[in-house]
Write a protein that holds these residues in place. Sequence first.
Motif, PDB file in Angstrom:
ATOM      1  N   ALA A 151     -17.829 -54.851 -30.358  1.00 13.70           N
ATOM      2  CA  ALA A 151     -17.880 -54.581 -28.912  1.00 13.70           C
ATOM      3  C   ALA A 151     -16.801 -53.587 -28.521  1.00 13.70           C
ATOM      4  CB  ALA A 151     -17.709 -55.882 -28.132  1.00 13.70           C
ATOM      5  N   LEU A 152     -15.602 -53.778 -29.084  1.00  9.90           N
ATOM      6  CA  LEU A 152     -14.507 -52.870 -28.744  1.00  9.90           C
ATOM      7  C   LEU A 152     -14.780 -51.467 -29.256  1.00  9.90           C
ATOM      8  CD1 LEU A 152     -11.455 -55.193 -29.261  1.00  9.90           C
ATOM      9  CD2 LEU A 152     -12.471 -54.404 -27.124  1.00  9.90           C
ATOM     10  N   PHE A 153     -15.428 -51.407 -30.435  1.00  7.69           N
ATOM     11  CA  PHE A 153     -15.768 -50.101 -30.986  1.00  7.69           C
ATOM     12  C   PHE A 153     -16.719 -49.357 -30.049  1.00  7.69           C
ATOM     13  CE2 PHE A 153     -18.660 -47.529 -33.654  1.00  7.69           C
ATOM     14  CZ  PHE A 153     -17.737 -46.603 -34.111  1.00  7.69           C
ATOM     15  N   LEU A 154     -17.705 -50.084 -29.508  1.00  4.08           N
ATOM     16  CA  LEU A 154     -18.635 -49.463 -28.554  1.00  4.08           C
ATOM     17  C   LEU A 154     -17.881 -48.922 -27.351  1.00  4.08           C
ATOM     18  CD1 LEU A 154     -21.868 -51.595 -28.263  1.00  4.08           C
ATOM     19  CD2 LEU A 154     -21.369 -49.625 -29.670  1.00  4.08           C
ATOM     20  N   LEU A 155     -16.941 -49.708 -26.866  1.00  2.00           N
ATOM     21  CA  LEU A 155     -16.186 -49.283 -25.686  1.00  2.00           C
ATOM     22  C   LEU A 155     -15.394 -48.022 -25.997  1.00  2.00           C
ATOM     23  CD1 LEU A 155     -15.858 -50.342 -22.845  1.00  2.00           C
ATOM     24  CD2 LEU A 155     -13.696 -51.334 -23.534  1.00  2.00           C
ATOM     25  N   LEU A 156     -14.792 -48.003 -27.185  1.00  2.00           N
ATOM     26  CA  LEU A 156     -14.018 -46.834 -27.605  1.00  2.00           C
ATOM     27  C   LEU A 156     -14.910 -45.588 -27.630  1.00  2.00           C
ATOM     28  CD1 LEU A 156     -11.306 -45.848 -28.812  1.00  2.00           C
ATOM     29  CD2 LEU A 156     -12.379 -46.128 -31.036  1.00  2.00           C
ATOM     30  N   LEU A 157     -16.100 -45.754 -28.195  1.00  2.00           N
ATOM     31  CA  LEU A 157     -17.028 -44.630 -28.255  1.00  2.00           C
ATOM     32  C   LEU A 157     -17.363 -44.121 -26.866  1.00  2.00           C
ATOM     33  CD1 LEU A 157     -19.766 -45.195 -30.940  1.00  2.00           C
ATOM     34  CD2 LEU A 157     -17.859 -43.620 -30.900  1.00  2.00           C
ATOM     35  N   LEU A 158     -17.564 -45.064 -25.945  1.00  2.00           N
ATOM     36  CA  LEU A 158     -17.927 -44.643 -24.593  1.00  2.00           C
ATOM     37  C   LEU A 158     -16.785 -43.921 -23.901  1.00  2.00           C
ATOM     38  CD1 LEU A 158     -20.199 -47.495 -23.463  1.00  2.00           C
ATOM     39  CD2 LEU A 158     -20.717 -45.087 -23.553  1.00  2.00           C
ATOM     40  N   VAL A 159     -15.573 -44.381 -24.173  1.00  2.00           N
ATOM     41  CA  VAL A 159     -14.428 -43.660 -23.593  1.00  2.00           C
ATOM     42  C   VAL A 159     -14.405 -42.232 -24.118  1.00  2.00           C
ATOM     43  CG1 VAL A 159     -11.934 -43.560 -23.515  1.00  2.00           C
ATOM     44  CG2 VAL A 159     -13.085 -45.733 -23.186  1.00  2.00           C
ATOM     45  N   LEU A 160     -14.626 -42.087 -25.438  1.00  2.00           N
ATOM     46  CA  LEU A 160     -14.672 -40.747 -26.029  1.00  2.00           C
ATOM     47  C   LEU A 160     -15.763 -39.914 -25.381  1.00  2.00           C
ATOM     48  CD1 LEU A 160     -14.177 -41.175 -29.865  1.00  2.00           C
ATOM     49  CD2 LEU A 160     -12.648 -40.163 -28.175  1.00  2.00           C
ATOM     50  N   THR A 161     -16.936 -40.546 -25.165  1.00  2.00           N
ATOM     51  CA  THR A 161     -18.050 -39.823 -24.558  1.00  2.00           C
ATOM     52  C   THR A 161     -17.689 -39.369 -23.146  1.00  2.00           C
ATOM     53  OG1 THR A 161     -19.469 -41.312 -25.776  1.00  2.00           O
ATOM     54  CG2 THR A 161     -20.498 -39.956 -24.099  1.00  2.00           C
ATOM     55  N   ALA A 162     -17.033 -40.262 -22.410  1.00  2.00           N
ATOM     56  CA  ALA A 162     -16.658 -39.913 -21.042  1.00  2.00           C
ATOM     57  C   ALA A 162     -15.691 -38.742 -21.038  1.00  2.00           C
ATOM     58  CB  ALA A 162     -16.033 -41.119 -20.354  1.00  2.00           C
ATOM     59  N   LEU A 163     -14.738 -38.757 -21.994  1.00  2.00           N
ATOM     60  CA  LEU A 163     -13.799 -37.644 -22.095  1.00  2.00           C
ATOM     61  C   LEU A 163     -14.545 -36.356 -22.394  1.00  2.00           C
ATOM     62  CD1 LEU A 163     -10.775 -39.140 -24.027  1.00  2.00           C
ATOM     63  CD2 LEU A 163     -10.967 -38.544 -21.626  1.00  2.00           C
ATOM     64  N   CYS A 164     -15.501 -36.457 -23.309  1.00  2.00           N
ATOM     65  CA  CYS A 164     -16.279 -35.274 -23.686  1.00  2.00           C
ATOM     66  C   CYS A 164     -17.015 -34.741 -22.458  1.00  2.00           C
ATOM     67  CB  CYS A 164     -17.236 -35.686 -24.795  1.00  2.00           C
ATOM     68  SG  CYS A 164     -18.622 -34.606 -25.024  1.00  2.00           S
ATOM     69  N   ASP A 165     -17.567 -35.652 -21.671  1.00  2.67           N
ATOM     70  CA  ASP A 165     -18.287 -35.238 -20.469  1.00  2.67           C
ATOM     71  C   ASP A 165     -17.344 -34.547 -19.483  1.00  2.67           C
ATOM     72  OD1 ASP A 165     -20.574 -35.094 -18.816  1.00  2.67           O
ATOM     73  OD2 ASP A 165     -19.770 -36.729 -17.619  1.00  2.67           O
ATOM     74  N   ALA A 166     -16.132 -35.106 -19.329  1.00  7.03           N
ATOM     75  CA  ALA A 166     -15.177 -34.517 -18.389  1.00  7.03           C
ATOM     76  C   ALA A 166     -14.799 -33.108 -18.828  1.00  7.03           C
ATOM     77  CB  ALA A 166     -13.939 -35.396 -18.295  1.00  7.03           C
ATOM     78  N   VAL A 167     -14.569 -32.953 -20.132  1.00  5.18           N
ATOM     79  CA  VAL A 167     -14.206 -31.627 -20.655  1.00  5.18           C
ATOM     80  C   VAL A 167     -15.329 -30.637 -20.376  1.00  5.18           C
ATOM     81  CG1 VAL A 167     -13.837 -30.346 -22.785  1.00  5.18           C
ATOM     82  CG2 VAL A 167     -12.637 -32.488 -22.397  1.00  5.18           C
ATOM     83  N   LEU A 168     -16.553 -31.091 -20.617  1.00  3.79           N
ATOM     84  CA  LEU A 168     -17.718 -30.238 -20.419  1.00  3.79           C
ATOM     85  C   LEU A 168     -17.857 -29.846 -18.942  1.00  3.79           C
ATOM     86  CD1 LEU A 168     -19.564 -29.471 -22.692  1.00  3.79           C
ATOM     87  CD2 LEU A 168     -21.165 -31.221 -21.946  1.00  3.79           C
ATOM     88  N   ALA A 169     -17.681 -30.847 -18.070  1.00  2.00           N
ATOM     89  CA  ALA A 169     -17.838 -30.590 -16.635  1.00  2.00           C
ATOM     90  C   ALA A 169     -16.791 -29.594 -16.162  1.00  2.00           C
ATOM     91  CB  ALA A 169     -17.721 -31.890 -15.862  1.00  2.00           C
ATOM     92  N   ALA A 170     -15.547 -29.783 -16.615  1.00  4.92           N
ATOM     93  CA  ALA A 170     -14.478 -28.879 -16.199  1.00  4.92           C
ATOM     94  C   ALA A 170     -14.744 -27.476 -16.728  1.00  4.92           C
ATOM     95  CB  ALA A 170     -13.136 -29.401 -16.701  1.00  4.92           C
ATOM     96  N   LEU A 171     -15.278 -27.402 -17.956  1.00  4.58           N
ATOM     97  CA  LEU A 171     -15.594 -26.112 -18.561  1.00  4.58           C
ATOM     98  C   LEU A 171     -16.619 -25.370 -17.712  1.00  4.58           C
ATOM     99  CD1 LEU A 171     -14.597 -24.971 -21.278  1.00  4.58           C
ATOM    100  CD2 LEU A 171     -16.811 -25.582 -22.222  1.00  4.58           C
ATOM    101  N   LEU A 172     -17.674 -26.084 -17.321  1.00  2.48           N
ATOM    102  CA  LEU A 172     -18.730 -25.453 -16.528  1.00  2.48           C
ATOM    103  C   LEU A 172     -18.193 -25.021 -15.168  1.00  2.48           C
ATOM    104  CD1 LEU A 172     -21.798 -27.699 -17.342  1.00  2.48           C
ATOM    105  CD2 LEU A 172     -21.563 -25.261 -17.786  1.00  2.48           C
ATOM    106  N   LEU A 173     -17.381 -25.883 -14.565  1.00  2.00           N
ATOM    107  CA  LEU A 173     -16.831 -25.548 -13.249  1.00  2.00           C
ATOM    108  C   LEU A 173     -15.948 -24.310 -13.344  1.00  2.00           C
ATOM    109  CD1 LEU A 173     -15.720 -28.664 -11.219  1.00  2.00           C
ATOM    110  CD2 LEU A 173     -17.175 -26.792 -10.500  1.00  2.00           C
ATOM    111  N   ARG A 174     -15.149 -24.276 -14.411  1.00  2.27           N
ATOM    112  CA  ARG A 174     -14.264 -23.130 -14.576  1.00  2.27           C
ATOM    113  C   ARG A 174     -15.087 -21.861 -14.727  1.00  2.27           C
ATOM    114  NH1 ARG A 174      -9.892 -20.517 -15.752  1.00  2.27           N
ATOM    115  NH2 ARG A 174      -9.951 -18.973 -17.399  1.00  2.27           N
TER     116      ARG A 174
END
Lengths: 419, 462
Positions: A151-174
């Motif tokens: 369960a914790l591993f899944l949560l870790l993966l999702l945190v990574l995914t969220a970070l990836c999404d944030a990076v992507l969103a900021a990239l597009l905005l920039r």
Amino acid sequence: MRPGAATVGAVHGAALLLSLAGLGATLWYGVAEPGNALAFGSLVALGELARWGASPDEREPAPLAAAGALAYALLGTSGGTATTHGVLQIVAVVVAAGLAGIVPHIARGRGPGRDHLARRVLTVGFAALCFQPLYNSGALVEHLGQSPPYALFLLLLLVLTALCDAVLAALLLRARTGFPYGPLLRDELRALLGIGSAVCATGSVMALGVAAAGLWALPVLAVPLLLTQVSFRRYAAVRTVNRQTIASLARATEIAGCTPPGHARRVAALSAAVGRELGLSGAELTVLEHAALMHDIGQLSLVDPVAGGATALLPSGEQRRIALLGGEVVRRTGVPEAVALVVERQADPYREQPLPARIVRAVNAYDDLAGGDGPVAALDALERLRLATARDYHPDVVECLARVLARGGAAGVTSAPTG
Amino acid sequence: MGVKVIPRAARVYIGCALLGAGACALPALRPGAAIPWSTVALLAALYALCELPARCRLLGRGLGGSVPMGTGSFFPVLLAAALLLPPSAAALTALPGSLLARVDEPPAAPRRAWRAAATALAVWAAAHAAGALDSAEALGHGPDVPDFPYALLPAGAAALTFCLVLTALDGGIRAAADGLPPRAAWCGLLGRALAPHTVHGLAGLMMAVLWRSAYGPVSALFVLLPMYISCWVFAQYHRERAAHQATIRALVQAVDIKDRYTRGHSERVGHASVLIARELGMPEDRLDVVRFAGILHDVGKLGVPTRVLRKDGPLTPEERRIIELHPEYGHEMVRGIGFLGDARAAILHHHERMDGSGYPYGLHGDEIPEFARVVAVADAFDAMTSTRSYSRARPVPTAVAELERCAGTHFDPRMVAALVSALHRHGWQPAVTADTADDPAPSAEHVPPPREPLPVQPKEHA
């Protein structure tokens, strides 16, 4: 071509390629566990359908669809039996269901932006790529088992995914706006704490719930998330109302004939652009924007309007008096104290001012001087600001303003020398 | 609410509830009872942790319609306890959270005691309901898959029982403490509570299933995060709402800066408009719009030069024409504020008259929007009953007589009649005018502004 077009094109191209590959592979090889695919697909489609009433600038207009897509990407076991679907099938199901769900919105002309779709495809692909190969090879169950660490591993993966999404969103905005990357990323990361974390938590709990209880977990868990979505909507609606009310208050000076039409709005937009350029973000930017909208409100207290509303041309004592009157009005509005402070200090010499007040001062003076009269007046106005950087305007702010204007950050100027 | 001294009946009622809760929890404390103490402790601590910060943020803001969502956001934990534990142990899990959580109004101790007792009783009853439907088997255990559509039944029964017991007890305390008749005390409580409790029931079921599954209690925590976030968002919502009402007031105060004699007038017109609208039987959400219309009706005065508004001496026709632009200015200002809805039309048309002699458009009778007709009456009434620098306040009966005299020509007779009957029912506090008190040199405005409805003033235009 704008400088960011290549980035935007690359992101969209990657998303398109991934979707096509997914759809092609799924059509070619067929669907593994069609029941799961159908259930998650319907959830994603329903979630997309449920985006009615979302304002266009909402961060996550379809949280249920996002959570469903992430859950499918992280689905290992379903009701105790192992699944075998791969990354490409996940992408295909999410894309197909998402498209089915947004067709009615597109028909009404209110479809989501392409950036949003591209981000969805890429983040789901990322999560699936992190999880499915590990799971399908059996390595995951071998090392972690069906236990709390899983369960914790899944949560870790999702945190990574969220970070990836944030990076992507900021990239597009920039790429689209040309603002510096750091503050944009900070904004995106801060936004994750809101609906982003609810989406992640629901995604992981759906994956776990389906693992433990089978597909029945999906409808059971969808209801609480819908509740979250509703409360976010209401919150967003009230925020919109606040913005509208503040904008009306700002227009009061125009209707009263104190300031030229559109002045408050122009100063707010330009101040926000300069603020971003100088590294402000989140709450600081909101304060700056509201203060810029209301910066002339003190003029309402004057018995006779200032000629043309241009406070920048008044003697400094008078400017400060109007600023103090304005601060007094703003203080009563219930907007944060910081806004009133900026309005109050907008006419002080820059050395005594906080940064937002410096920005408002320079931008207001620029708008007063340029008066929207074409490039010559604009250059002239910038020159006059530069000449007054000894006492009145902060040199960095003025240069930053020049940069923003040179980039076309506001109407009237197409190019300006940077120094 | 607001009981400072607790009536005897309420004391007895709380005492009974405490005894009942004690009796419910007692079997768990008996030696030999097979209680999974680690689960009890974990759930109790979890509930306490969840409630603490949430209540600190939430309370102190509006109670009102938000109660079910605001104070019970973490009932899923309790419902999970009801599904997982025997009744007496489940009742215990509710205690620390309810005792620790903040109380919004004094006296704190009896309120805390009451909340703990009521919650414990409700959880106990919910656990009994779930137990009667074999919740323990339905939830599955470890690798065993839960028995799914059936598991919804005990969960639903638990949520329903919890909701029923809690609302019954709450209605009882309202009847005992506030002296409300029982029907009024219970009225509406259940309807408001059912939907949130259904959601809590589903979340509680998922928590219980995950708690028992191979993934362990950690995974059950994930269920709470969305709940916690929606609770947080809800608190934000209330904060922003308060800010937004303050912003509306700021618009009004900006008018006050320019036109000092109207101080308090806007709020009173808002109040009188609501009185009229309520008398006409308008639904609750329309009342808000009417109030905004009343409060903001003169916001367009911001657009009138201060020199004209504060002018000493009779107005020239030109100046009068400028003042009469204020409804249009007002409409222009609030046009962008979406939630004002029909209030915007009321702001534009509040100086129209039934016979078409008003402004800005000279609309007749039913062409005038309903809200504008309401605001026109409220505005005229308050203008007559408050002291202005150019005229003394008239007593309410005189003002009413004047309104009735002009009903049909200036005002909608229906609105006038509604105001009259509302005044009979609720009375009216005429302005205790601070207008002149803190204003040493009141601008002697002897020309009534165009809002003054009395036909004393000659009509400048039709």
